[in-house]
Design a protein around this motif. Structure first.
Motif, PDB file in Angstrom:
ATOM      1  N   ARG A   1     -71.274-125.019  -2.666  1.00 49.77           N
ATOM      2  CA  ARG A   1     -71.419-125.126  -4.125  1.00 49.77           C
ATOM      3  C   ARG A   1     -72.894-125.312  -4.509  1.00 49.77           C
ATOM      4  O   ARG A   1     -73.338-124.821  -5.553  1.00 49.77           O
ATOM      5  CB  ARG A   1     -70.532-126.243  -4.680  1.00 49.77           C
ATOM      6  N   ALA A   2     -73.648-126.002  -3.652  1.00 46.91           N
ATOM      7  CA  ALA A   2     -75.064-126.208  -3.982  1.00 46.91           C
ATOM      8  C   ALA A   2     -75.823-124.897  -3.894  1.00 46.91           C
ATOM      9  O   ALA A   2     -76.734-124.639  -4.681  1.00 46.91           O
ATOM     10  CB  ALA A   2     -75.670-127.257  -3.052  1.00 46.91           C
ATOM     11  N   GLU A   3     -75.431-124.051  -2.948  1.00 49.49           N
ATOM     12  CA  GLU A   3     -76.084-122.732  -2.856  1.00 49.49           C
ATOM     13  C   GLU A   3     -75.897-121.961  -4.162  1.00 49.49           C
ATOM     14  O   GLU A   3     -76.714-121.139  -4.532  1.00 49.49           O
ATOM     15  CB  GLU A   3     -75.478-121.925  -1.700  1.00 49.49           C
ATOM     16  N   LYS A   4     -74.798-122.247  -4.840  1.00 57.17           N
ATOM     17  CA  LYS A   4     -74.517-121.577  -6.109  1.00 57.17           C
ATOM     18  C   LYS A   4     -75.039-122.377  -7.307  1.00 57.17           C
ATOM     19  O   LYS A   4     -74.846-121.977  -8.452  1.00 57.17           O
ATOM     20  CB  LYS A   4     -73.008-121.383  -6.268  1.00 57.17           C
ATOM     21  N   GLY A   5     -75.616-123.521  -7.042  1.00 54.14           N
ATOM     22  CA  GLY A   5     -76.128-124.353  -8.137  1.00 54.14           C
ATOM     23  C   GLY A   5     -75.039-125.044  -8.928  1.00 54.14           C
ATOM     24  O   GLY A   5     -75.275-125.474 -10.057  1.00 54.14           O
ATOM     25  N   TYR A   6     -73.845-125.132  -8.356  1.00 54.89           N
ATOM     26  CA  TYR A   6     -72.771-125.860  -9.041  1.00 54.89           C
ATOM     27  C   TYR A   6     -73.005-127.366  -8.892  1.00 54.89           C
ATOM     28  O   TYR A   6     -73.271-127.849  -7.804  1.00 54.89           O
ATOM     29  CB  TYR A   6     -71.398-125.520  -8.448  1.00 54.89           C
ATOM     30  N   ILE A   7     -72.845-128.078  -9.982  1.00 48.01           N
ATOM     31  CA  ILE A   7     -73.150-129.517  -9.946  1.00 48.01           C
ATOM     32  C   ILE A   7     -71.944-130.330  -9.467  1.00 48.01           C
ATOM     33  O   ILE A   7     -70.811-129.868  -9.505  1.00 48.01           O
ATOM     34  CB  ILE A   7     -73.539-130.028 -11.351  1.00 48.01           C
ATOM     35  N   ILE A   8     -72.251-131.506  -9.007  1.00 46.55           N
ATOM     36  CA  ILE A   8     -71.200-132.498  -8.754  1.00 46.55           C
ATOM     37  C   ILE A   8     -71.504-133.708  -9.625  1.00 46.55           C
ATOM     38  O   ILE A   8     -72.630-134.220  -9.618  1.00 46.55           O
ATOM     39  CB  ILE A   8     -71.143-132.883  -7.263  1.00 46.55           C
ATOM     40  N   ILE A   9     -70.490-134.100 -10.371  1.00 46.38           N
ATOM     41  CA  ILE A   9     -70.655-135.267 -11.237  1.00 46.38           C
ATOM     42  C   ILE A   9     -70.922-136.489 -10.351  1.00 46.38           C
ATOM     43  O   ILE A   9     -70.246-136.710  -9.361  1.00 46.38           O
ATOM     44  CB  ILE A   9     -69.372-135.494 -12.075  1.00 46.38           C
ATOM     45  N   GLY A  10     -71.921-137.258 -10.726  1.00 49.07           N
ATOM     46  CA  GLY A  10     -72.255-138.435  -9.919  1.00 49.07           C
ATOM     47  C   GLY A  10     -73.344-138.140  -8.911  1.00 49.07           C
ATOM     48  O   GLY A  10     -73.968-139.049  -8.383  1.00 49.07           O
ATOM     49  N   GLN A  11     -73.534-136.857  -8.626  1.00 49.24           N
ATOM     50  CA  GLN A  11     -74.616-136.508  -7.701  1.00 49.24           C
ATOM     51  C   GLN A  11     -75.771-135.869  -8.484  1.00 49.24           C
ATOM     52  O   GLN A  11     -76.895-136.339  -8.406  1.00 49.24           O
ATOM     53  CB  GLN A  11     -74.096-135.561  -6.619  1.00 49.24           C
ATOM     54  N   GLU A  12     -75.428-134.856  -9.244  1.00 43.13           N
ATOM     55  CA  GLU A  12     -76.451-134.273 -10.127  1.00 43.13           C
ATOM     56  C   GLU A  12     -76.546-135.049 -11.435  1.00 43.13           C
ATOM     57  O   GLU A  12     -77.470-134.857 -12.214  1.00 43.13           O
ATOM     58  CB  GLU A  12     -76.130-132.803 -10.414  1.00 43.13           C
TER      59      GLU A  12
END
Lengths: 417, 1031
Positions: free
Chosen positions: B881-892
């Motif tokens: 998901r990070a390769e796609k720039g998708y965020i994770i709530i609490g991390q980003e």
């Protein structure tokens, strides 16, 4: 009389009959240049620094009960500056620097003990958050140290660092210059030092209202009569909303109960402050041997200085996760204090819409450690009618502009901080 | 023989059951029914402790929960318990106990050296010194003080015992089973009310067991036993023994701690919870908590052998123990005088009563004469003599004249009573100072409570019984029950005198609101207040004059506090530490404040009391935690597929309460290798992940779409049935709260997904808005997280794998496009299939009822064998998901991040209103130099930054420089090595970051700053071609 081992020995031979009052007990004057409402640590420190740093000594501190009887005398005495956001970090770091010389400065042993404050991490995500915080602290010139599980196991022998707990300990963020102090001594030390500089400390003097002329406060109405005031500063955290309400100010503050509790005294077993990361619990051991513990808010707004059992049970369960050996130890006393909870977890030390009325409050549940710097910058703000560099961001207006100081990253709900 | 000081024939102990025990390594013998204290005294052992500060020899001072001196460490090893009171420990065979706070032994204690410095160790001495040199406080002074303080030692092994918590509702809760409590409980219990009677002793009876008593012609102890038997026999009554009510909270919520196995000895009741923590909710409460006796302060009033009169009487009457051969009593009231005579009746060893009053009650005086006890009226004891045991007293007249020295080996004291107002005061109730009785009594209650017995200053047996009945009558009236047909059984009715105390009906009505019965309290004390002999005589007397025995606080400490301006009773307490010991000042607080009042020239009520806080007696932490220990402390949530994951070598991580597979290492693989393999599979063949833990909320109702429109930042009303949409949720301040994909199942029904860790919080959030802000909306939210299992099949081959399991489902891009869902059969199971992606790959999330989760998972694994399907965990999910720039709530995000900061402005409607919208107009939210999400690629491709690292604009700024302010321009939120990119990469929040694209920033780390290039947060397949499948 100056306090030292020599004066103590001299007095021992004189049956301790020669000690002066720690602070004078004057009758209130008709008029003061500055009236500080609230004789807790913050109010007394403000008065002390007004006199010491700014030469303003025609100052009264009005206290409705006895000095240091509010949150100053109820907190778990933790002192630290492990803040992430610059606006907080530099303020609390200045406070910590003042703590390190406070006893000498006041000539009163506040028993400040830099025994370290360790925040435990239990998940990868939490570790990353502590990395972020610790790295930021280092970049701000504040000491921070990552401790691995093995380091911690050696440092705190009774802490369960095994894989057995529900959320095993991964490591922790340590600030070694943090620690604890004797809360009462802080109020008494500031009172004594302020009184010696000419500040009048007036106990059993409840503020009942303010007399205004235009957009200025001209006097304070109290249970001991009207007291004229050139400027008024309030430092009544826990009751900020009520007192500010007397001049018609509505504050972005909710009032909540926070409990604390102590065990019976034990021989030394914990030489630091340690906080749980998988729940809400923190603990240190006092010089008298009691384990001093705290947990989360009681989760309902209240002015009652007492709490209820459910939160206590939750905190104790968390404590036993960390220290299973405490299961047979016993709780000796539990109590509560009322917290000014702001919507970003940071305090308000600022001018207000009323020209000569200044606010020091919103300390959430971390006001004790701020005491010296809070007094320092509040005195500056009152003396100069402008904030000190360190409290420039701690305004009332930030809740309108959005420039909040949300160090914990919790969001705009009072009880989340 | 159980001790040389056992009185033949006396006491409620079982002489047929001798019990051997050890104290300070010495073997001794007691009897069943003894406490450790009574057994020690029976053996003539008075010296059991050393005091806290001066290490003075101390002995038993009381016989109950108020004991300040006799603190012991019970047992050893994992069963050890610090700071127990010997007066409360029931003796059992093999008991082992030791004194605390002494070295090398209680008999010869090096700590007495402190006495050489005792002139310095006054109240607050530590505030006045130890300040120079500064660094010595932490390194030297404080460690010395710390080692000197503390009493017992914490166990060094986990507790082998278990604890329970119980909740109980009742009509009437009676606290204290002395004569008042018993008589009250009988009255209410006989009316059929759900009644609970609680007492801390092993058997009900209270003072009936501690003094000679007669009720209706039978012995008090026998009457108590019969009353208890009657109550035990009633189905509506619960009698709890060995149970201490320790807290009185709002809404008549009382807490009690029951000790179930301590009296048996450690390890003798396996499987039985050692203690139970009771939570009571009572309609009405009757407090009959009794009274503590109070000492008088005189010189060396702390010597072993000096004891409160009621304690001496209890030891003689209940335990058949004499305190010595020759006793003296020092009293200022009839109650104490009578207790001394009761002691004499049982033990026969009292030679003299020194009474500060000019005269005692004539009847008592006659009794004294008859018992051969000399009484000196108008005299006081100025000083006790002795070292490790009292051996005499110096007597003076109240005018100060020396009246000689009398030898004795024990001394009884009674300076009056302090009713045990603790629970009443906690409730909270106000107290009033009764000058005639020289004590604080309950005044106005704020809850539904009555008080009775000695707590109400009814000290005589008859009046205590009557007072209990009266409290019961008021309680019944308040509950709407007439205090009808009172039992007339002779055995269970107090003597006729008892009924004289009945309260007239008018009073009953007044007290229903919660005010104790007004009216005059009878004077059964005839006290002449005497707090300190020094102040009575107006001169300094030799010896130390103790107020708080445990904390070694003396009269001069209190006077010093007053001189130094610590005038508030709270200041004096905190400055001198009076009442702050483990007994919380039960025998010392009132004396301390009386002496403070005198020093200040104030009255006692002007000074007032300190706050009574729970617990009344200490509470074991284990009992507060109950079963919330170890793995039960917080639920461990696992998915139906958990067993498969475990069997296939998954390493788990905690995500909220869930255990999620982190990665699936093959033999010999480390995390890095496993994640590289899993990531490669996901991008080239296929991967499968257990996504069951994502929060799932079923949202139904006519206004469901409108509701989503308000809680999500984007528009929902036009979403077609069968379609899905990514939604963002903000808090009112416009900061990101949660994200997830929500599907429209029907016009009035949606399935919302939330992040795993936030599922409960989001449901709370939705409910809060529905219930408090928009009660008009017709919407119902139901958590279905645990009702559905989710298997995500991800990667280029995912369509083939799913097709094999769902041959009837048209999976073509045209028939089943991205961001839609279909219902159908998968592996023979009813399923909802969502075509959504958190990896950028073609991906299907198959949901089946949880019951079939494992079956589905197994079917997918089997079907995937031919297509290179690889199970993967959360770490690979994160990389992809990070390769796609998708965020994770609490991390980003951390509640200071807006959707715009993350580049998600496309998901924020500019048309409709929603939670958080107005905050986007705030000055700070509109700033263009806010921290923004960007991607970072290291110049050195092998470099993987630590998450939480900070970024600076130039290598020179990588250290703190007070002159130039804070150097951090942002921090790294996610960082991994990407096998697909062949490089480390990171997501970061950087101030004005989007404007820095193409520029170099520096990651700060111990080994020196690392250059990284700022770019777009999407590193892989920016066009999004792969999510439709690679042909």
């Amino acid at each position: 009389m100056r306090y030292s081992i020599f004066s103590l020995v001299r007095q021992a031979f004189a049956g301790h009959r020669g000690w002066d009052e720690a602070w004078r007990t004057p009758e209130p004057k008709k008029q003061y240049d500055v009236v500080i409402v609230g004789g807790g640590g913050h109010g007394l420190a403000t008065a002390y620094y007004l006199a010491k740093n700014h030469g303003v000594s025609n100052v009264a501190v009005l206290e409705k009960g006895y000095i240091g009887g509010g949150n100053t005398g109820r907190n778990t005495t933790i002192v630290r500056s492990n803040y992430m956001l610059d606006d907080n970090a530099h303020f609390y770091e200045w406070s910590l620097k003042l703590w390190h010389q406070l006893s000498t400065d006041l000539n009163y042993n506040t028993m400040f003990s830099p025994r370290g404050v360790l925040n435990l991490a239990h998940t990868e995500g939490q570790r990353d958050q502590y990395f972020r915080r610790g790295n930021r602290m280092l970049l701000n010139g504040i000491d921070a140290e990552w401790m691995t599980r093995e380091d911690i196991a050696r440092f705190i022998p009774h802490l369960d660092c095994s894989d057995n707990p529900r959320f095993p300990i991964l490591g922790g963020l340590m600030q070694r210059r943090g620690g604890t102090a004797r809360h009462d001594a802080v109020a008494w030390g500031y009172a004594r030092a302020a009184s010696a500089l000419g500040v009048d400390i007036i106990q059993n003097c409840e503020v009942q209202g303010f007399a205004r002329e235009g957009n200025r406060v001209v006097a304070v109405e109290t249970s001991r009569g009207r007291i004229g005031a050139g400027k008024v500063g309030i430092a009544v955290a826990g009751n900020s909303g009520r007192v500010a309400g007397m001049v018609g100010l509505k504050l972005p503050i909710e009032t909540h109960v926070l409990q604390a509790f102590v065990s019976e005294p034990l021989k030394p077993m914990l030489d630091t402050v340690v906080t749980y990361g998988a729940g809400h619990f923190y603990m240190s051991q006092s010089d008298k041997g009691e384990l001093v513990m705290g947990g989360d808010l009681d989760f309902y707004p209240s002015y009652a200085q007492k709490g209820n059992i459910p939160i206590l049970e939750e905190a104790v369960a968390a404590g036993l996760q960390m220290f299973p050996i405490l299961s047979r130890v016993r709780m000796m006393r539990h109590w509560g204090g009322v917290m000014d909870m702001t919507l970003d977890g940071s305090p308000i030390i600022a001018k207000t819409p009323i020209d000569n009325f200044y606010l020091n409050g919103g300390w959430c549940y971390g006001g004790f450690k701020a005491t010296p710097a809070s007094g320092w910058v509040f005195a500056h703000t009152i003396a100069h009618d402008a904030p000190h560099e360190l409290n420039r961001a701690h305004t009332l207006e930030r809740f309108e502009t959005g420039h909040v100081i949300d160090d914990k990253g919790a969001g705009p709900v009072a009880q989340w901080h | 023989m159980s001790g040389a000081f056992r009185i033949p024939g006396a006491g409620h102990i079982d002489r047929a059951q001798p019990l051997a025990f050890r104290f300070n390594s010495k073997s001794l013998q007691g009897c069943a029914g003894d406490t450790l204290a009574s057994a020690l005294l029976a053996n003539g052992v008075h010296l059991v402790a050393r005091s806290f500060k001066y290490h003075r020899p101390r002995g038993m001072f009381t016989a109950g929960n108020e004991e300040p001196n006799a603190i012991v460490q019970l047992e050893r090893g994992p069963h050890t318990e610090p700071n127990l009171r010997a007066t409360e420990i029931e003796l059992y065979a093999g008991l082992v106990a030791a004194s605390v706070n002494c070295f090398p032994s209680v008999d010869f204690d090096l700590g007495v050296l402190n006495r050489l410095a005792s002139a310095i160790l006054v109240a607050g001495f530590y505030n006045k010194t130890f300040m120079w040199p500064k660094s010595f406080w932490k390194k030297f002074y404080e460690p010395v003080l710390r080692n000197a303080s503390g009493l017992g030692v914490a166990p060094d092994a986990p507790d082998p015992d278990i604890y329970d918590r119980l909740h109980w509702h009742c009509d009437v809760l009676v606290v204290g089973a002395g004569p008042a409590g018993l008589s009250a409980a009988l009255e209410v219990a006989r009316q059929g009310l759900r009644t609970v009677l609680i007492d801390e002793a092993p058997e009900p009876g209270g003072t009936l067991l501690q003094r000679p008593a007669q009720i209706g012609g039978i012995a008090g102890a026998a009457w108590a036993a019969r009353a208890a038997a009657e109550l035990d026999g009633l189905a509506n009554v619960l009698v709890l023994r060995r149970t201490s009510v320790f807290g009185y909270y709002d809404h008549n919520y009382l807490m009690a701690l029951e000790r179930r196995t301590d009296h048996l000895g450690p390890g003798r009741a396996p499987g039985i919870a050692r203690k139970r923590l009771w939570h009571f909710r009572a309609a009405r409460v009757i407090l009959a908590t009794g009274a503590h006796e109070r000492p008088i302060v005189f010189g060396n009033n702390d010597l072993p052998g000096i004891m409160l009169a009621n304690a001496a009487c209890t030891y003689a009457t209940r335990y058949g123990v004499a305190l010595g051969r020759r006793g003296v009593a020092f009293v200022n009231n009839d109650h104490g005088y009578a207790l001394a005579l009761d002691t004499q009746a049982a033990a026969g060893n009292l030679s003299l009563i020194v009474d500060a009053r000019p005269a005692a009650d004539p009847e008592l005086a006659r009794r004294a004469a008859g018992a051969g006890v000399r009484a000196l009226q108008g005299h006081v004891i100025a000083r006790a003599l002795g070292g490790k045991r009292v051996r005499g007293v110096d007597i003076r007249t109240c005018a100060g004249t020396n009246a000689g020295r009398v030898e004795c080996d024990h001394l009884l004291i009674s300076g009056g009573i302090s009713p045990a107002v603790h629970l009443f005061s906690q409730a909270p109730g106000t107290l009033r100072y009764d000058a005639r009785l020289a004590c604080f009594l309950p005044d106005r209650a704020s809850q539904a409570v009555e008080v009775a017995g000695a707590l109400n200053a009814r000290l005589q047996l008859a009046s205590a019984l009557a007072d209990g009945k009266a409290a019961a009558a008021r309680t019944l009236a308040a509950l709407g029950r007439a205090p009808a047909a009172l039992a007339t059984s002779a055995a269970l009715t107090a003597s006729s005198a008892a009924s004289a105390g009945f309260v007239p009906p008018a009073t009953v009505a007044a007290t229903a609101a919660g005010t104790p019965a007004p009216g005059p309290v009878p004077d059964e004390l005839h006290i002449e207040p005497l707090w300190s002999v020094q102040s009575l005589l107006g001169r300094k007397l030799p010896g130390k004059h103790f107020i708080d025995l445990q904390n070694d606080v003396t009269e001069s400490d209190i006077r010093l506090a007053a001189r130094e301006g610590f005038r508030s009773v709270e200041h004096a307490k905190r400055y001198t530490t009076t009442g702050m010991a483990t007994d919380q000042g039960k025998t010392s607080n009132v004396t301390g404040l009386a002496i403070l009042a005198e020093a200040l020239g104030k009255t006692i009520p002007e000074v007032g009391t300190t706050t009574f806080r729970p617990p009344f007696t200490p509470v074991t932490f284990g009992a507060l935690a109950g079963r919330d220990r170890g793995t039960l402390s917080d639920p461990v949530r696992i998915t139906p597929m958990h067993a498969w994951h475990a069997a296939n070598g998954a390493v788990f991580e905690d995500v909220g309460q869930w255990k999620r597979p982190w990665y699936f290492p093959l033999p010999g693989e480390d995390m890095q290798a496993a994640v590289a393999r899993e990531t490669r599979a996901l991008r080239t063949t296929a991967g499968v992940m257990d996504a069951t833990t994502l929060g799932k909320i079923d949202i139904r109702g006519a206004d469901a779409a409108e509701f989503l429109n308000r809680v999500y930042t984007n528009a929902w009303t036009k979403l077609a049935v069968g379609s899905c949409r990514y939604g963002l949720m903000c808090k009112p301040d416009g900061m990101m709260m949660d994200d997830g994909v929500t599907a429209r199942l029907a016009p009035d029904r949606f399935l919302m997904t939330t992040t795993t860790g936030n599922a409960a919080r989001v449901l709370d959030w939705l409910e809060e808005w529905l219930q408090t802000e928009w009660p008009g909306l017709k919407v119902y939210c139901t958590s279905v997280t645990e009702q559905w299992s989710t298997v995500a099949i991800v990667g280029p081959n995912s369509r083939k794998i799913l097709q094999a399991l769902a041959p009837d489902m048209d999976l073509s891009n045209a028939a089943f496009p991205f961001m839609t869902f279909r219902e159908g059969e998968v592996a023979g199971l009813r399923a909802r299939v969502f075509r959504i992606s958190f990896s950028g790959e073609l991906s299907y999330e198959v949901n089946v009822p949880s019951w079939h989760g494992l079956a589905l998972w197994q079917a997918v694994i089997d079907a995937g064998k031919a297509h290179g399907l690889t199970p993967y965990g959360t770490e690979t999910m994160h990389v992809a998901r990070a390769e796609k720039g998708y965020i994770i709530i609490g991390q980003e995000t951390d509640a200071t991040v807006t959707p715009q900061d993350l580049g998600l402005a496309w998901a924020v409607s500019t048309q409709k209103d929603f939670i958080g919208k107005r905050s986007f107009a705030r000055v700070d939210t509109r700033r263009t130099d806010r921290k923004q999400l960007v991607g970072l690629l290291p110049r050195d491709k092998s470099f993987v930054a630590a998450e939480g690292s900070h970024l600076v604009a130039s290598p020179a700024r990588a250290v703190f420089d007070p002159a130039s302010g804070s150097p951090s321009i942002g921090h790294i939120t996610s960082s991994y090595f990407s096998p697909n990119l062949g490089s480390g990469f990171a997501l970061a929040l950087i101030a004005n970051g989007r404007a820095l694209r193409g520029q170099t920033v520096y990651c700060v780390r111990d080994a020196g700053p690392q250059p990284m290039t700022v770019g777009d947060p999407v590193f892989f397949d920016p066009e999004g071609k792969r999510r439709d499948g690679i042909d």
